[in-house]
Design an enzyme around this catalytic site. Structure first.
Site, PDB file in Angstrom:
ATOM      1  N   THR A 139      70.542  29.101  59.011  1.00 52.10           N
ATOM      2  CA  THR A 139      69.739  29.794  58.009  1.00 52.10           C
ATOM      3  C   THR A 139      70.096  31.279  58.051  1.00 52.10           C
ATOM      4  O   THR A 139      69.856  31.949  59.062  1.00 52.10           O
ATOM      5  CB  THR A 139      68.239  29.582  58.311  1.00 52.10           C
ATOM      6  OG1 THR A 139      67.994  28.169  58.321  1.00 52.10           O
ATOM      7  CG2 THR A 139      67.351  30.264  57.293  1.00 52.10           C
TER       8      THR A 139
ATOM      9  N   CYS B 242      61.318  28.104  63.267  1.00 55.02           N
ATOM     10  CA  CYS B 242      61.781  28.435  61.917  1.00 55.02           C
ATOM     11  C   CYS B 242      60.783  29.148  61.009  1.00 55.02           C
ATOM     12  O   CYS B 242      61.092  30.221  60.510  1.00 55.02           O
ATOM     13  CB  CYS B 242      62.336  27.189  61.256  1.00 55.02           C
ATOM     14  SG  CYS B 242      63.871  26.720  62.091  1.00 55.02           S
TER      15      CYS B 242
ATOM     16  N   ASN C 195      61.297  27.314  53.143  1.00 59.89           N
ATOM     17  CA  ASN C 195      60.474  27.502  54.350  1.00 59.89           C
ATOM     18  C   ASN C 195      59.284  28.423  54.068  1.00 59.89           C
ATOM     19  O   ASN C 195      58.179  28.178  54.545  1.00 59.89           O
ATOM     20  CB  ASN C 195      61.325  28.066  55.489  1.00 59.89           C
ATOM     21  CG  ASN C 195      62.001  26.940  56.272  1.00 59.89           C
ATOM     22  OD1 ASN C 195      61.883  25.775  55.913  1.00 59.89           O
ATOM     23  ND2 ASN C 195      62.709  27.281  57.331  1.00 59.89           N
TER      24      ASN C 195
HETATM   25  P1  NAD Z   1      69.686  25.938  68.689  1.00 60.24           P
HETATM   26  O1  NAD Z   1      69.318  27.160  69.436  1.00 60.24           O
HETATM   27  O2  NAD Z   1      69.040  24.647  69.030  1.00 60.24           O
HETATM   28  O3  NAD Z   1      71.257  25.689  68.807  1.00 60.24           O
HETATM   29  C1  NAD Z   1      72.208  26.670  68.549  1.00 60.24           C
HETATM   30  C2  NAD Z   1      73.417  26.409  69.444  1.00 60.24           C
HETATM   31  O4  NAD Z   1      74.486  27.303  69.096  1.00 60.24           O
HETATM   32  C3  NAD Z   1      73.159  26.646  70.931  1.00 60.24           C
HETATM   33  O5  NAD Z   1      73.432  25.451  71.649  1.00 60.24           O
HETATM   34  C4  NAD Z   1      74.131  27.769  71.318  1.00 60.24           C
HETATM   35  O6  NAD Z   1      74.668  27.624  72.628  1.00 60.24           O
HETATM   36  C5  NAD Z   1      75.211  27.605  70.275  1.00 60.24           C
HETATM   37  N1  NAD Z   1      76.019  28.817  70.037  1.00 60.24           N
HETATM   38  C6  NAD Z   1      75.619  30.107  69.924  1.00 60.24           C
HETATM   39  N2  NAD Z   1      76.667  30.905  69.677  1.00 60.24           N
HETATM   40  C7  NAD Z   1      77.755  30.125  69.615  1.00 60.24           C
HETATM   41  C8  NAD Z   1      79.130  30.365  69.344  1.00 60.24           C
HETATM   42  N3  NAD Z   1      79.587  31.584  69.084  1.00 60.24           N
HETATM   43  N4  NAD Z   1      79.982  29.325  69.348  1.00 60.24           N
HETATM   44  C9  NAD Z   1      79.546  28.070  69.617  1.00 60.24           C
HETATM   45  N5  NAD Z   1      78.254  27.774  69.860  1.00 60.24           N
HETATM   46  C10 NAD Z   1      77.363  28.789  69.860  1.00 60.24           C
HETATM   47  O7  NAD Z   1      69.474  26.298  67.153  1.00 60.24           O
HETATM   48  P2  NAD Z   1      68.943  25.323  65.986  1.00 60.24           P
HETATM   49  O8  NAD Z   1      67.481  25.124  66.129  1.00 60.24           O
HETATM   50  O9  NAD Z   1      69.843  24.163  65.896  1.00 60.24           O
HETATM   51  O10 NAD Z   1      69.152  26.266  64.710  1.00 60.24           O
HETATM   52  C11 NAD Z   1      70.435  26.580  64.237  1.00 60.24           C
HETATM   53  C12 NAD Z   1      70.308  27.191  62.854  1.00 60.24           C
HETATM   54  O11 NAD Z   1      69.802  26.208  61.939  1.00 60.24           O
HETATM   55  C13 NAD Z   1      69.328  28.366  62.747  1.00 60.24           C
HETATM   56  O12 NAD Z   1      69.816  29.270  61.796  1.00 60.24           O
HETATM   57  C14 NAD Z   1      68.045  27.716  62.264  1.00 60.24           C
HETATM   58  O13 NAD Z   1      67.226  28.622  61.560  1.00 60.24           O
HETATM   59  C15 NAD Z   1      68.593  26.663  61.326  1.00 60.24           C
HETATM   60  N6  NAD Z   1      67.725  25.490  61.147  1.00 60.24           N
HETATM   61  C16 NAD Z   1      67.066  24.967  62.222  1.00 60.24           C
HETATM   62  C17 NAD Z   1      66.291  23.815  62.053  1.00 60.24           C
HETATM   63  C18 NAD Z   1      65.520  23.222  63.201  1.00 60.24           C
HETATM   64  O14 NAD Z   1      64.766  22.289  62.983  1.00 60.24           O
HETATM   65  N7  NAD Z   1      65.648  23.700  64.423  1.00 60.24           N
HETATM   66  C19 NAD Z   1      66.225  23.207  60.794  1.00 60.24           C
HETATM   67  C20 NAD Z   1      66.936  23.758  59.724  1.00 60.24           C
HETATM   68  C21 NAD Z   1      67.691  24.909  59.920  1.00 60.24           C
HETATM   69  C1  UGA Z   2      60.443  23.256  59.205  1.00 59.32           C
HETATM   70  C2  UGA Z   2      60.665  22.617  57.822  1.00 59.32           C
HETATM   71  O1  UGA Z   2      59.695  21.597  57.620  1.00 59.32           O
HETATM   72  C3  UGA Z   2      62.069  22.035  57.699  1.00 59.32           C
HETATM   73  O2  UGA Z   2      62.271  21.576  56.361  1.00 59.32           O
HETATM   74  C4  UGA Z   2      63.092  23.125  58.013  1.00 59.32           C
HETATM   75  O3  UGA Z   2      64.403  22.603  57.964  1.00 59.32           O
HETATM   76  C5  UGA Z   2      62.814  23.664  59.397  1.00 59.32           C
HETATM   77  O4  UGA Z   2      61.464  24.211  59.444  1.00 59.32           O
HETATM   78  C6  UGA Z   2      63.741  24.789  59.742  1.00 59.32           C
HETATM   79  O5  UGA Z   2      64.204  25.507  58.885  1.00 59.32           O
HETATM   80  O6  UGA Z   2      63.958  24.879  60.943  1.00 59.32           O
HETATM   81  P1  UGA Z   2      59.834  22.349  61.627  1.00 59.32           P
HETATM   82  O7  UGA Z   2      59.551  23.776  61.916  1.00 59.32           O
HETATM   83  O8  UGA Z   2      60.721  21.595  62.542  1.00 59.32           O
HETATM   84  O9  UGA Z   2      60.502  22.206  60.166  1.00 59.32           O
HETATM   85  O10 UGA Z   2      58.464  21.531  61.552  1.00 59.32           O
HETATM   86  P2  UGA Z   2      57.307  21.383  60.451  1.00 59.32           P
HETATM   87  O11 UGA Z   2      56.914  19.976  60.407  1.00 59.32           O
HETATM   88  O12 UGA Z   2      57.645  22.034  59.184  1.00 59.32           O
HETATM   89  O13 UGA Z   2      56.103  22.179  61.144  1.00 59.32           O
HETATM   90  C7  UGA Z   2      56.130  23.585  61.297  1.00 59.32           C
HETATM   91  C8  UGA Z   2      54.783  24.064  61.798  1.00 59.32           C
HETATM   92  O14 UGA Z   2      53.778  23.956  60.791  1.00 59.32           O
HETATM   93  C9  UGA Z   2      54.244  23.293  63.005  1.00 59.32           C
HETATM   94  O15 UGA Z   2      53.656  24.206  63.899  1.00 59.32           O
HETATM   95  C10 UGA Z   2      53.180  22.384  62.415  1.00 59.32           C
HETATM   96  O16 UGA Z   2      52.181  22.031  63.320  1.00 59.32           O
HETATM   97  C11 UGA Z   2      52.642  23.268  61.294  1.00 59.32           C
HETATM   98  N1  UGA Z   2      52.024  22.528  60.172  1.00 59.32           N
HETATM   99  C12 UGA Z   2      52.754  21.688  59.418  1.00 59.32           C
HETATM  100  C13 UGA Z   2      50.679  22.758  59.875  1.00 59.32           C
HETATM  101  O17 UGA Z   2      49.992  23.554  60.550  1.00 59.32           O
HETATM  102  N2  UGA Z   2      50.124  22.110  58.796  1.00 59.32           N
HETATM  103  C14 UGA Z   2      50.829  21.250  58.030  1.00 59.32           C
HETATM  104  O18 UGA Z   2      50.249  20.698  57.060  1.00 59.32           O
HETATM  105  C15 UGA Z   2      52.186  21.040  58.343  1.00 59.32           C
END
Ligand code: NAD
Ligand code: UGA
Length: 445
Positions: A122, A275, A223
């Site tokens: 993101t 996030c 988001n």
């Molecule tokens: P994360 O912290 O779980 O994983 C990121 C990984 O990248 C780590 O394992 C780290 O060691 C690795 N890394 C960092 N620098 C690096 C490099 N230069 N080369 C290779 N590896 C490297 O992160 P995440 O939760 O998977 O989130 C990643 C991105 O996706 C963020 O921008 C987040 O906002 C977005 N996103 C996350 C979610 C989610 O549910 N967590 C959902 C949608 C989008």
């Molecule tokens: C959220 C989005 O739902 C994903 O679509 C997105 O990809 C992700 O962020 C991201 O960009 O990382 P996530 O944070 O994993 O996913 O979980 P959610 O289910 O969205 O919950 C987020 C927070 O909101 C939690 O703390 C949850 O308890 C809270 N929540 C959720 C509420 O308080 N009320 C609700 O009705 C729903």
């Protein structure tokens, strides 16, 4: 196709597993040796339902490999997905240093063919252009920095850039990645667009094909909007508490309107996680960087923080203060079905209780280890019953469904006082009161 996924995290691992399942040859790269070592043995660095099995399946079929070596991962890749973290800076902006570092490493290891680089992390609008500049600079300097017109244009033509934001939620990451509502493809060239459409063949969901900057903004808009729904229902919950109305019924009726929809209308202690908090702050900062005062978003961020404080006040009121009280906490993860405690509202509330002199004993089905890393002084235990032994109150702070099914009558006999402040509106108020509990929740009389 030969695909490389950079970043073995919550997004990178499901992404790699899904593309391997679709029949592509996938290499998953991370700079963290420990993560890659664990993955090699089929172990995930975090808990995510069904994902370890899916990864194991693809590793043993040979469709998926893991590495820490950029050279091996990039040389043959036709498409490279950047899935590294974009954590918040103290200013609220997204820290893009991991994305830029990955971009430099990609550029240093290009193979002889043209590569498509796709940001899935993101990132703020305009990031792909910065990535393009970094890669072009590295490519140029590796050629001595003085390429003549001919070789310069050849070097710069070595890659395409695109944005394919990810929408999966933790706790159901694999299921969502296999069954997305939509796939957003932000590309500025026909070649990139066509490759990405082809690559995603086999996955359901609508395709939204747009330019790179729009794709980057779509992710933050989604988001921020979901966070706003939660903010809104929490504000209605506060109003319910003042008026005697019931937020659960309000949310049900609102959700029945197809224009509103039932999702993300659960009132509680506010959203947490890696996030929503960071992305709302980053979008507010993107807006202010463009001289736009995004007032609603600022209110969302502020009220979400207040929601935690409001719940704490309720706990203090019902217990006559928390100092010296023993409080059993159920739930530390930021939501159910995950062990992630990043920006967990539960953990923040626990930290406040401890600071105010409460003796907290906490139980979470999966997040205990991560919670101890974040809050080393926290006392944890391995069952709900242990957490509630001699407790003055049972605080529910994460929406784990197993808490709904606990033998509450039995647990009551273990507690010093049968008091339940439920920050997630998980239990049924009339049932709990009929069972002899003093039960308070959020926005329900
Ligand atoms: P994360 O912290 O779980 O994983 C990121 C990984 O990248 C780590 O394992 C780290 O060691 C690795 N890394 C960092 N620098 C690096 C490099 N230069 N080369 C290779 N590896 C490297 O992160 P995440 O939760 O998977 O989130 C990643 C991105 O996706 C963020 O921008 C987040 O906002 C977005 N996103 C996350 C979610 C989610 O549910 N967590 C959902 C949608 C989008
Ligand atoms: C959220 C989005 O739902 C994903 O679509 C997105 O990809 C992700 O962020 C991201 O960009 O990382 P996530 O944070 O994993 O996913 O979980 P959610 O289910 O969205 O919950 C987020 C927070 O909101 C939690 O703390 C949850 O308890 C809270 N929540 C959720 C509420 O308080 N009320 C609700 O009705 C729903």
């Amino acid at each position: 196709m030969h695909i490389t996924v950079i970043g073995a995290g919550y997004v990178g691992i499901p992404t790699a597993a899904v593309f391997a399942k679709l029949g592509h040859t996938v290499c998953l790269l991370d700079v963290d040796e420990k993560k890659i070592g664990a993955l090699r043995q089929g172990k995930l660095p975090f808990f995510e339902p069904g994902l370890a099995e899916a990864v194991g399946e693809q590793l043993s079929s040979g469709a998926l490999s893991v590495t820490t070596e950029y050279n091996a991962a990039i040389a043959h890749a036709e498409v490279v997905f950047i899935c590294v973290g974009t954590p918040p800076l103290p200013t609220g902006e997204a820290d893009l240093s991991y994305v830029f570092s990955a971009a430099r490493s990609i550029a240093e290891n290009f193979g002889p063919h043209r590569t498509l680089i796709v940001t899935k992390s993101t990132v703020p609008v305009g990031t792909a252009e910065k990535v393009r500049k970094i890669i072009s600079d590295v490519t140029l300097s590796s050629k001595g920095g003085s390429a003549s017109g001919g070789s310069l244009s050849r070097d710069l033509a070595q890659f395409d850039l695109a944005s394919c934001p990810e929408f999966l939620p933790e706790g159901s990451a694999l299921a969502d990645a296999l069954n997305p509502d939509r796939i957003v493809i932000g590309a500025d060239t026909d070649r990139a667009r066509e490759i990405l459409l082809k690559l995603h063949e086999g996955l359901p969901g609508a395709r939204v094909v747009t330019d790179v900057r729009t794709a980057e903004l779509i992710k933050y808009a989604c988001n921020a909007f979901l966070a706003t729904k939660i903010f809104f229902i929490n504000e209605i919950a506060s109003l319910c508490e003042q008026t005697g109305a019931n937020v659960a019924d309000v949310a049900t009726a609102m959700g029945m309107d197809k224009r509103i929809g039932p999702a993300f209308l659960r009132a509680g202690i506010g959203y947490g996680g890696s996030c929503f908090p960071k992305d709302t702050r980053a979008l507010a900062s993107i807006a202010s960087g463009h001289n736009h005062d995004f007032q609603l978003l600022k209110a969302v961020i502020e009220v979400n923080q207040q929601q935690r404080a409001r719940f704490l006040e309720k706990v203090k009121l019902i217990l006559g203060g928390v100092s010296g009280k023993r409080i059993g906490v159920l739930g530390l993860a930021f939501k159910n079905n995950t062990d992630d405690v990043r920006e967990s509202a539960a953990l923040e509330i626990v930290a406040y209780l401890m600071k105010d002199g409460a003796s907290v004993v906490a139980y979470d089905p999966k997040a205990e280890a991560n919670a101890k890393i974040a809050l080393p002084a926290l006392v944890t235990c391995s069952t709900a019953a242990e957490a509630l032994q001699h407790a003055d109150a049972a605080l529910i702070l994460t929406e784990w469904t197993e808490f709904r099914d606990l033998p509450w009558q039995q647990l009551k006999s273990l507690m010093r006082q049968p008091i339940i402040p439920d920050g997630k509106n998980l239990l049924d108020p009339s049932q709990m009161r009929a069972s002899g509990f003093t039960y308070v929740s959020v926005g329900r009389p």
